[in-house]
Design an enzyme around this catalytic site. Structure first.
Site, PDB file in Angstrom:
ATOM      1  N   SER A 147     113.872  58.758 122.943  1.00 21.67           N
ATOM      2  CA  SER A 147     114.304  57.956 123.925  1.00 21.67           C
ATOM      3  C   SER A 147     113.398  56.572 123.736  1.00 21.67           C
ATOM      4  O   SER A 147     112.368  56.626 123.081  1.00 21.67           O
ATOM      5  CB  SER A 147     113.602  58.641 125.503  1.00 21.67           C
ATOM      6  OG  SER A 147     113.570  57.819 126.318  1.00 21.67           O
ATOM      7  N   TYR A 160     106.995  62.289 130.712  1.00 28.22           N
ATOM      8  CA  TYR A 160     108.469  62.372 130.076  1.00 28.22           C
ATOM      9  C   TYR A 160     108.171  61.438 128.757  1.00 28.22           C
ATOM     10  O   TYR A 160     108.429  62.035 127.615  1.00 28.22           O
ATOM     11  CB  TYR A 160     109.553  61.684 130.934  1.00 28.22           C
ATOM     12  CG  TYR A 160     110.871  61.434 130.029  1.00 28.22           C
ATOM     13  CD1 TYR A 160     111.571  62.603 129.638  1.00 28.22           C
ATOM     14  CD2 TYR A 160     111.261  60.271 129.749  1.00 28.22           C
ATOM     15  CE1 TYR A 160     112.707  62.477 128.947  1.00 28.22           C
ATOM     16  CE2 TYR A 160     112.589  60.302 128.958  1.00 28.22           C
ATOM     17  CZ  TYR A 160     113.177  61.276 128.616  1.00 28.22           C
ATOM     18  OH  TYR A 160     114.338  61.180 127.856  1.00 28.22           O
TER      19      TYR A 160
END
Length: 267
Positions: A147, A160
């Site tokens: 990501s 995250y």
């Protein structure tokens, strides 16, 4: 007449998290290139539809296996079944994962542990089992979906981002280890994608609206990912603005913190 570099005829492409979202679109993009697609996910009720659609697109058999990447024993069982029922894995796309946006001081640590088991440890278990066979054959490609959060951490993404930083670090070392063995490793770092990922990650339902100009189309992202299969590419980053911001974050930390705290602080 030239050959199609992206033709995946005869190649077994395994995709985790393949029951929906980006994983589903990667499966379809691979099927369009004639791959033998294997989709894995917990939601077995959705996998049948994806498998059927892949067969329609490729004209070849596709396969679906229920898989919980948080369970190492289940990973081993599924990898063995794929080997026995489908064949050697040529491409592994580690797409399974989830996120939850919340401040670190109030984050449920049981959920944090689960996120690491899925996003990091599950990816590592799956990769190790598949990479051993790839190394023995001297060929293969492992694509890890990380990501832009692995490049630039922002508020409410501490856990995250930590998982995705771990995926990026693991992938970078793995690529160096597997390169002499003929196995490619690529990390994909997308920004926000318009999928059901945010149904869990963002309970407010407002994040995608705030970053509308940065939101990626999953079909386009999937096509780009499949387009780099069998290409020794280090990373695939998108969109361009977030890729630029990530570079600024590394080269100019104070500027990076400013961007992370202002322009990209939308959670």
């Amino acid at each position: 007449m030239g050959t199609n570099r992206n033709d995946l005829t005869g190649k077994v492409v395994v995709i985790t998290g393949g029951s929906g979202g980006l994983g589903e679109q990667i499966a379809y993009a691979a099927a369009r290139q004639n791959a033998t697609v294997v989709v894995c996910a917990r939601r077995i009720n959705l996998l049948g539809k994806v498998r059927h659609n892949c067969e329609d697109l490729s004209g070849a058999p596709a396969f679906a296996f229920q898989l919980d990447v948080a369970n190492p024993e289940n990973i081993k069982e599924v990898v063995e079944r794929i080997h026995d029922e489908v064949g050697a894995i040529d491409v592994l796309v580690n797409n399974a994962g989830f996120g939850h946006f919340e401040e670190a001081l109030t984050f449920d640590m049981d959920l944090a542990e689960k996120m690491f088991r899925v996003n990091v440890l599950g990816l590592m278990y799956m990769t190790q089992l598949v990479a051993i066979e790839m190394a023995d054959r001297g060929a293969g490609h492992i694509i890890n979906i990380a990501s832009q959060a692995a490049k630039m951490a922002t508020q409410k993404s501490s856990i995250y981002s930590a998982t995705k930083f771990a995926v990026l670090g693991y992938s970078n070392a793995l690529r160096l280890e597997l390169k002499p063995l003929g196995v490619y490793v690529t990390t994909v770092n997308p920004g926000p994608i318009e999928t059901n990922f945010f149904d869990i990650a963002d309970e407010t339902g407002e994040y995608l609206k705030k970053v509308d100009l940065l939101v990626l189309d999953p079909t386009i992202v999937a096509k780009r990912i499949v387009g780099i299969i069998n290409v020794p590419r280090r990373e695939l980053n998108m969109p361009k603005l977030m890729e630029f911001a990530g570079k600024m974050y590394t080269l100019f930390p104070h500027v990076g913190d400013y961007l992370a705290g202002t322009l990209f602080n939308n959670k």
